[in-house]
Design an enzyme around this catalytic site. Structure first.
Site, PDB file in Angstrom:
ATOM      1  N   LYS A 189       0.900   5.516   8.330  1.00  0.00           N
ATOM      2  CA  LYS A 189       1.541   5.659   7.014  1.00  0.00           C
ATOM      3  C   LYS A 189       0.485   5.842   5.908  1.00  0.00           C
ATOM      4  O   LYS A 189       0.610   6.708   5.034  1.00  0.00           O
ATOM      5  CB  LYS A 189       2.406   4.413   6.786  1.00  0.00           C
ATOM      6  CG  LYS A 189       3.031   4.235   5.436  1.00  0.00           C
ATOM      7  CD  LYS A 189       2.252   3.350   4.478  1.00  0.00           C
ATOM      8  CE  LYS A 189       1.968   1.948   4.907  1.00  0.00           C
ATOM      9  NZ  LYS A 189       1.308   1.137   3.886  1.00  0.00           N
TER      10      LYS A 189
ATOM     11  N   LYS B  70      -7.164   1.746  -2.481  1.00  0.00           N
ATOM     12  CA  LYS B  70      -6.696   1.341  -1.142  1.00  0.00           C
ATOM     13  C   LYS B  70      -6.731   2.528  -0.169  1.00  0.00           C
ATOM     14  O   LYS B  70      -7.103   2.370   0.993  1.00  0.00           O
ATOM     15  CB  LYS B  70      -5.281   0.764  -1.252  1.00  0.00           C
ATOM     16  CG  LYS B  70      -4.642   0.370   0.048  1.00  0.00           C
ATOM     17  CD  LYS B  70      -5.321  -0.809   0.746  1.00  0.00           C
ATOM     18  CE  LYS B  70      -4.688  -1.064   2.113  1.00  0.00           C
ATOM     19  NZ  LYS B  70      -5.330  -2.153   2.834  1.00  0.00           N
TER      20      LYS B  70
ATOM     21  N   SER C 158       0.875  -1.185   0.000  1.00  0.00           N
ATOM     22  CA  SER C 158       0.000   0.000   0.000  1.00  0.00           C
ATOM     23  C   SER C 158       0.903   1.224   0.000  1.00  0.00           C
ATOM     24  O   SER C 158       1.526   1.517   1.022  1.00  0.00           O
ATOM     25  CB  SER C 158      -0.869   0.039   1.257  1.00  0.00           C
ATOM     26  OG  SER C 158      -1.571  -1.156   1.415  1.00  0.00           O
TER      27      SER C 158
END
Ligand code: NAD
Length: 300
Positions: free
Chosen positions: A239, A171, A96
């Site tokens: 993140k 995502k 990701s």
């Protein structure tokens, strides 16, 4: 049968690679940590000496790494995969990362005749183990069609979303929704607990209605047990939300709730809770409220 390389054998990558081996694929693997490499070699994989070495031996290279800098380093860095890739090799990055970075990497690979898909996943470790991940892919349709069956070994749903970068855009959307869902259930259950109402009963009362969700079903039982072993670490969700904010800034898109979410996740990480499962977001609210959302032990 094509030779498959797999780089990044962590919580997700190791079981995903294991499923490919069990499905009969020939796998060459690499990670900077020796333990998962040794485990997969025992399961039938071949160990490579470097990321370049993986690429030299593979028709398709899969990567499952933490974030954009690691993917840039592994693919484009010194001794990187690009040095071993031949024209016609396919890179499928399942990490990701920032969707704009996926596009940049793909542009660099094009000059070598290498095609790329960004194909991040949702579902976490249990679905990586079962081979039932939701996989969202971006990149050329003909490449997607060529590798769809391989992705199907790791995922229950494999969706071609659009051009390169669109897998990671999907995502990011997924990660906004999941983080805010966990924050919403935390806020609601801390309120209920402060009101003296049993949060487990609240869960039972609302799970079948409109507030019910996959996130509620997956995380509420763990929260009630105070079980925050990962799973999906808070530092990885931090993140992802940072990638949401970076991408939104470049696109001038409003991300009001994600900005608040960033503060919550950063504060948890600063308190040393970065390695907890993201169900541990509840701890932010619990600390503010001075209560814990846990099962009542009397069984009533
Ligand atoms: P992880 O930290 O467990 O695994 C990453 C692996 O990459 C580690 O084994 C690490 O040693 C390896 N690595 C790092 N740098 C490397 C390098 N230069 N060369 C070779 N190997 C290197 O992370 P994870 O939980 O498996 O997550 C991987 C990706 O999948 C992340 O982008 C994450 O956001 C995403 N993801 C994770 C989950 C989850 O529930 N854990 C769910 C969906 C998506």
């Amino acid at each position: 049968m094509e030779n498959i390389g797999f780089i990044g054998l962590g919580i997700m990558g190791k079981p995903m690679a294991g499923n490919l081996i069990r499905a009969g694929h020939r796998l060459v693997v690499f990670d900077i940590r020796p333990e998962p490499v040794e485990e997969l070699v025992r399961a039938g994989a071949k160990a490579a000496k470097s990321t370049r070495d993986v690429a030299l031996q593979s028709d398709i290279v899969l990567t499952m790494l933490p974030n954009s800098p690691e993917v840039i380093d592994v693919v484009l860095g010194e001794e990187g995969a690009i040095e071993g890739m031949k024209p016609g090799t396919v890179l499928i990055d399942m990490s990701s990362i920032d969707p704009l970075v996926s596009r940049e990497i793909s542009e660099k690979l094009k000059h070598k005749g290498v095609a790329m898909l960004d194909a991040p996943v949702s579902g976490g470790e249990p679905k990586a183990v079962d081979g039932t991940l939701a996989i969202m892919a971006g990149g050329p349709r003909e490449i997607f069609d060529r590798v769809k069956d391989i992705l199907g070994v790791m995922g229950a749903t494999v969706t071609h979303v659009g051009e390169i970068g669109s897998g990671n855009t999907a995502k990011l959307a997924n990660q906004i929704i999941v983080a805010l869902n966990i924050a919403a259930m935390s806020e609601a259950m801390v309120l209920a607990t402060r009101a003296g109402v049993d949060p487990e009963k609240v869960f039972q009362a609302i799970r079948g209605g409109l507030a019910g969700s996959t996130a509620l079903e997956a995380k509420m039982p763990l929260i009630l047990d105070g079980q925050f072993k990962p799973g999906f670490r808070i530092e990885l969700h931090l993140k992802d939300i940072r990638n949401v904010l970076d991408t939104a800034r470049k696109l001038d898109a409003p991300v009001i709730l994600s900005e608040k979410m960033m503060e919550i996740l950063r504060s948890l990480a600063e308190e040393g809770k970065g390695k907890d499962d993201h169900g541990g977001i509840v701890q932010y609210y619990e600390k503010l409220a001075g209560v814990k959302v846990r099962r009542k032990t009397d069984g009533h």
